[in-house]
Design an enzyme around this catalytic site. Structure first.
Site, PDB file in Angstrom:
ATOM      1  N   GLU A 153     -19.475  14.347 -91.554  1.00 21.65           N
ATOM      2  CA  GLU A 153     -19.880  13.130 -92.259  1.00 21.65           C
ATOM      3  C   GLU A 153     -20.789  13.395 -93.458  1.00 21.65           C
ATOM      4  O   GLU A 153     -21.884  12.845 -93.574  1.00 21.65           O
ATOM      5  CB  GLU A 153     -20.553  12.185 -91.256  1.00 21.65           C
ATOM      6  CG  GLU A 153     -19.645  11.848 -90.086  1.00 21.65           C
ATOM      7  CD  GLU A 153     -20.284  10.952 -89.025  1.00 21.65           C
ATOM      8  OE1 GLU A 153     -21.374  10.443 -89.278  1.00 21.65           O
ATOM      9  OE2 GLU A 153     -19.678  10.765 -87.961  1.00 21.65           O
ATOM     10  N   ASN A 194     -15.315  17.374 -90.979  1.00 25.36           N
ATOM     11  CA  ASN A 194     -14.945  16.199 -90.194  1.00 25.36           C
ATOM     12  C   ASN A 194     -15.610  14.968 -90.806  1.00 25.36           C
ATOM     13  O   ASN A 194     -16.764  15.025 -91.252  1.00 25.36           O
ATOM     14  CB  ASN A 194     -15.447  16.431 -88.758  1.00 25.36           C
ATOM     15  CG  ASN A 194     -14.913  15.437 -87.757  1.00 25.36           C
ATOM     16  OD1 ASN A 194     -13.724  15.168 -87.714  1.00 25.36           O
ATOM     17  ND2 ASN A 194     -15.805  14.888 -86.941  1.00 25.36           N
ATOM     18  N   HIS A 232     -12.032   6.268 -85.958  1.00 25.38           N
ATOM     19  CA  HIS A 232     -12.667   5.128 -85.264  1.00 25.38           C
ATOM     20  C   HIS A 232     -12.135   3.856 -85.925  1.00 25.38           C
ATOM     21  O   HIS A 232     -12.610   3.423 -86.967  1.00 25.38           O
ATOM     22  CB  HIS A 232     -14.188   5.213 -85.373  1.00 25.38           C
ATOM     23  CG  HIS A 232     -14.772   6.395 -84.658  1.00 25.38           C
ATOM     24  ND1 HIS A 232     -14.645   6.580 -83.295  1.00 25.38           N
ATOM     25  CD2 HIS A 232     -15.450   7.468 -85.116  1.00 25.38           C
ATOM     26  CE1 HIS A 232     -15.243   7.704 -82.936  1.00 25.38           C
ATOM     27  NE2 HIS A 232     -15.726   8.276 -84.023  1.00 25.38           N
ATOM     28  N   GLU A 260     -11.559  11.926 -83.200  1.00 24.56           N
ATOM     29  CA  GLU A 260     -12.420  11.029 -82.416  1.00 24.56           C
ATOM     30  C   GLU A 260     -11.780   9.642 -82.272  1.00 24.56           C
ATOM     31  O   GLU A 260     -12.427   8.626 -82.392  1.00 24.56           O
ATOM     32  CB  GLU A 260     -13.794  10.885 -83.084  1.00 24.56           C
ATOM     33  CG  GLU A 260     -14.503  12.186 -83.341  1.00 24.56           C
ATOM     34  CD  GLU A 260     -15.851  12.002 -84.000  1.00 24.56           C
ATOM     35  OE1 GLU A 260     -16.382  10.874 -83.969  1.00 24.56           O
ATOM     36  OE2 GLU A 260     -16.405  12.969 -84.561  1.00 24.56           O
ATOM     37  N   ASP A 262     -10.487   6.152 -81.442  1.00 24.73           N
ATOM     38  CA  ASP A 262     -10.608   4.994 -80.567  1.00 24.73           C
ATOM     39  C   ASP A 262     -10.249   3.785 -81.433  1.00 24.73           C
ATOM     40  O   ASP A 262     -10.551   3.731 -82.612  1.00 24.73           O
ATOM     41  CB  ASP A 262     -11.996   4.853 -79.920  1.00 24.73           C
ATOM     42  CG  ASP A 262     -13.157   4.996 -80.901  1.00 24.73           C
ATOM     43  OD1 ASP A 262     -14.211   5.522 -80.501  1.00 24.73           O
ATOM     44  OD2 ASP A 262     -13.008   4.583 -82.066  1.00 24.73           O
TER      45      ASP A 262
HETATM   46  O1  G3I Z   1     -29.951  11.365 -74.041  1.00 20.75           O
HETATM   47  C1  G3I Z   1     -30.638  10.105 -74.212  1.00 20.75           C
HETATM   48  C2  G3I Z   1     -31.232   9.657 -72.885  1.00 20.75           C
HETATM   49  O2  G3I Z   1     -32.235  10.578 -72.470  1.00 20.75           O
HETATM   50  C3  G3I Z   1     -31.825   8.251 -73.043  1.00 20.75           C
HETATM   51  O3  G3I Z   1     -32.298   7.798 -71.791  1.00 20.75           O
HETATM   52  C4  G3I Z   1     -30.726   7.316 -73.578  1.00 20.75           C
HETATM   53  C5  G3I Z   1     -31.214   5.899 -73.744  1.00 20.75           C
HETATM   54  O4  G3I Z   1     -31.984   5.821 -74.932  1.00 20.75           O
HETATM   55  O5  G3I Z   1     -30.254   7.793 -74.858  1.00 20.75           O
HETATM   56  C6  G3I Z   1     -29.635   9.074 -74.700  1.00 20.75           C
HETATM   57  O6  G3I Z   1     -29.180   9.511 -75.965  1.00 20.75           O
HETATM   58  C7  G3I Z   1     -28.024   8.793 -76.418  1.00 20.75           C
HETATM   59  C8  G3I Z   1     -26.891   9.822 -76.652  1.00 20.75           C
HETATM   60  O7  G3I Z   1     -25.735   9.178 -77.219  1.00 20.75           O
HETATM   61  C9  G3I Z   1     -26.494  10.514 -75.357  1.00 20.75           C
HETATM   62  O8  G3I Z   1     -25.971   9.563 -74.461  1.00 20.75           O
HETATM   63  C10 G3I Z   1     -28.362   8.139 -77.752  1.00 20.75           C
HETATM   64  O9  G3I Z   1     -29.304   7.114 -77.506  1.00 20.75           O
HETATM   65  C11 G3I Z   1     -27.105   7.549 -78.364  1.00 20.75           C
HETATM   66  O10 G3I Z   1     -27.397   7.064 -79.680  1.00 20.75           O
HETATM   67  C12 G3I Z   1     -26.030   8.631 -78.493  1.00 20.75           C
HETATM   68  O11 G3I Z   1     -24.850   8.009 -79.006  1.00 20.75           O
HETATM   69  C13 G3I Z   1     -23.869   8.942 -79.473  1.00 20.75           C
HETATM   70  C14 G3I Z   1     -23.669   8.706 -80.976  1.00 20.75           C
HETATM   71  O12 G3I Z   1     -22.649   9.610 -81.456  1.00 20.75           O
HETATM   72  C15 G3I Z   1     -24.945   8.942 -81.739  1.00 20.75           C
HETATM   73  O13 G3I Z   1     -24.653   8.847 -83.128  1.00 20.75           O
HETATM   74  C16 G3I Z   1     -22.565   8.665 -78.758  1.00 20.75           C
HETATM   75  O14 G3I Z   1     -22.694   8.986 -77.377  1.00 20.75           O
HETATM   76  C17 G3I Z   1     -21.430   9.483 -79.366  1.00 20.75           C
HETATM   77  O15 G3I Z   1     -20.168   9.067 -78.844  1.00 20.75           O
HETATM   78  C18 G3I Z   1     -21.383   9.293 -80.883  1.00 20.75           C
HETATM   79  O16 G3I Z   1     -20.404  10.147 -81.398  1.00 20.75           O
HETATM   80  C19 G3I Z   1     -20.312  10.196 -82.841  1.00 20.75           C
HETATM   81  C20 G3I Z   1     -19.802  11.575 -83.205  1.00 20.75           C
HETATM   82  O17 G3I Z   1     -20.673  12.552 -82.696  1.00 20.75           O
HETATM   83  C21 G3I Z   1     -19.637  11.682 -84.715  1.00 20.75           C
HETATM   84  N1  G3I Z   1     -18.741  10.635 -85.218  1.00 20.75           N
HETATM   85  C22 G3I Z   1     -19.175   9.290 -84.867  1.00 20.75           C
HETATM   86  C23 G3I Z   1     -19.302   9.145 -83.359  1.00 20.75           C
HETATM   87  C24 G3I Z   1     -19.697   7.729 -82.995  1.00 20.75           C
HETATM   88  O18 G3I Z   1     -20.980   7.441 -83.476  1.00 20.75           O
END
Ligand code: G3I
Length: 327
Positions: A153, A194, A232, A260, A262
């Site tokens: 990105e 990517n 996405h 990715e 969906d």
């Molecule tokens: O690990 C913490 C945990 O300790 C805490 O309790 C919880 C609640 O706050 O948060 C957890 O972290 C979260 C993390 O996912 C792991 O679950 C973050 O808040 C959350 O923001 C994060 O979201 C991820 C997101 O990227 C962040 O930008 C999504 O799972 C993930 O699917 C998403 O994937 C991205 C790709 O990497 C890049 N392309 C876009 C795609 C969608 O945003």
């Protein structure tokens, strides 16, 4: 074998991966491989692999896994000099034991970036930090990661460079720095750039952004093997992504992948079939990764974007892919 001896084998039997009955009639990974592609994958991580039937569904129906979060900079290297490998190691071990390929995700990204990196404003220091991170991470998994999303990105919607510590301090020099460090670290890995919103052929992020820049960087000898289009999507955008796969392939890279996928569905399950058809029709398209297994585990569960429902049953989206790949 006498029952009295079986107890000796019990601990070893427990270690073998178990493949529970497949929820889906056929594996979309097996079907897309039969069409000459390399994988149909999904994203996951330790928590999900230890939840419900995710591991069984992935083992039976997908051939590749991408770590959803565990290999991002903030996850692996939260403080300077400190690495936390546990969750990434779990995914790599799980996949390796089951002969699943792995897409490493992601080495250089402005988001989920460790805070100590964001604050660097010295050119030579940032170059050293990027090269050291890439070498440290890729050395650990050398030979086990099939594709790496080296940069994620980096473009704005108009095709210009997204502001980040990387572009602010190094302009686009960080592209050559990152990809050359990655090639040196693991020559066996295919190196990808990517991005998202690469779903309409004439969109500036596609043309002025990804295609024109990758063509230029390739002419400079920067070792970019592939372009990942994240996918996405909203309902109705599947055909556009399918057409854009061909445009991205025209940049001169060896490979393109949907990384990715969906799709926030209306009623149009045709979208998934359109994307798969687009990959089948482009020889450089090597595979498709959907971004999760069950709708409720998606980063954006609204609109039921994935292939399996809350009970791990395949949805019409999954079956539309099976139908297309079975022709
Ligand atoms: O690990 C913490 C945990 O300790 C805490 O309790 C919880 C609640 O706050 O948060 C957890 O972290 C979260 C993390 O996912 C792991 O679950 C973050 O808040 C959350 O923001 C994060 O979201 C991820 C997101 O990227 C962040 O930008 C999504 O799972 C993930 O699917 C998403 O994937 C991205 C790709 O990497 C890049 N392309 C876009 C795609 C969608 O945003």
């Amino acid at each position: 074998m006498k029952a009295s001896l079986l107890f000796l084998l019990a601990p070893f039997a427990a270690a073998a991966p178990t493949v529970e009955p497949r929820q889906a009639a056929q594996s979309i990974d097996a079907l897309i491989k039969a069409k000459g592609k390399e994988y149909f994958g999904t994203c996951t991580d330790q928590r999900l692999l230890q939840t419900g039937r995710n591991a069984a569904i992935i083992e039976a129906n997908f051939g590749s896994v991408t770590p959803e979060n565990s290999m991002k900079w903030e996850s692996l290297n939260p403080q300077r000099g400190v690495y936390t490998w546990g969750q990434a190691d779990y995914l790599v071990n799980w996949a390796t034991q089951r002969n699943k390929t792995i897409r490493g995700h992601t080495l250089v990204w402005h988001s989920q970036l460790a805070g100590w990196v964001r604050n660097i404003n010295n050119r030579n220091e940032l170059i050293g930090v990027i090269e050291n991170h890439i070498k440290t991470v890729m050395d650990r998994y050398k030979g086990k990661i099939y594709h790496w999303d080296v940069i994620n990105e980096m473009f704005n919607e108009d095709g210009s460079l997204r502001p980040s510590v990387f572009s602010n301090v190094l302009r686009d020099e960080f592209v050559g720095i990152a990809f050359r460090a990655a090639r040196a670290a693991d020559p066996s890995a295919k190196l990808y750039i990517n991005d998202y919103n690469l779903d309409q052929p004439g969109y500036a992020k596609v043309t002025r952004g990804m295609v024109d820049n990758v063509r230029r960087w390739l002419s400079q000898g920067i070792p970019i093997d592939g372009i990942g289009t994240q996918g996405h999507l909203q309902a109705g955008q599947g055909a556009g992504l399918a057409q854009t796969i061909r445009v991205l392939a025209g940049s001169g890279v060896k490979e393109v992948a949907v990384t990715e996928l969906d799709i926030q569905q209306g009623t149009n399950t045709q979208d998934y079939a359109n994307v798969v058809r687009g990959c089948l029709d482009e020889p450089k398209c090597v595979g498709i990764t959907v971004w999760g297994v069950r709708d409720q585990d998606s980063w954006r569960p609204q609109g039921n974007p994935l292939l399996f429902d809350g009970n791990y049953n395949p949805k019409a989206n999954y079956n539309s892919i099976v139908q297309l790949l079975s022709r």
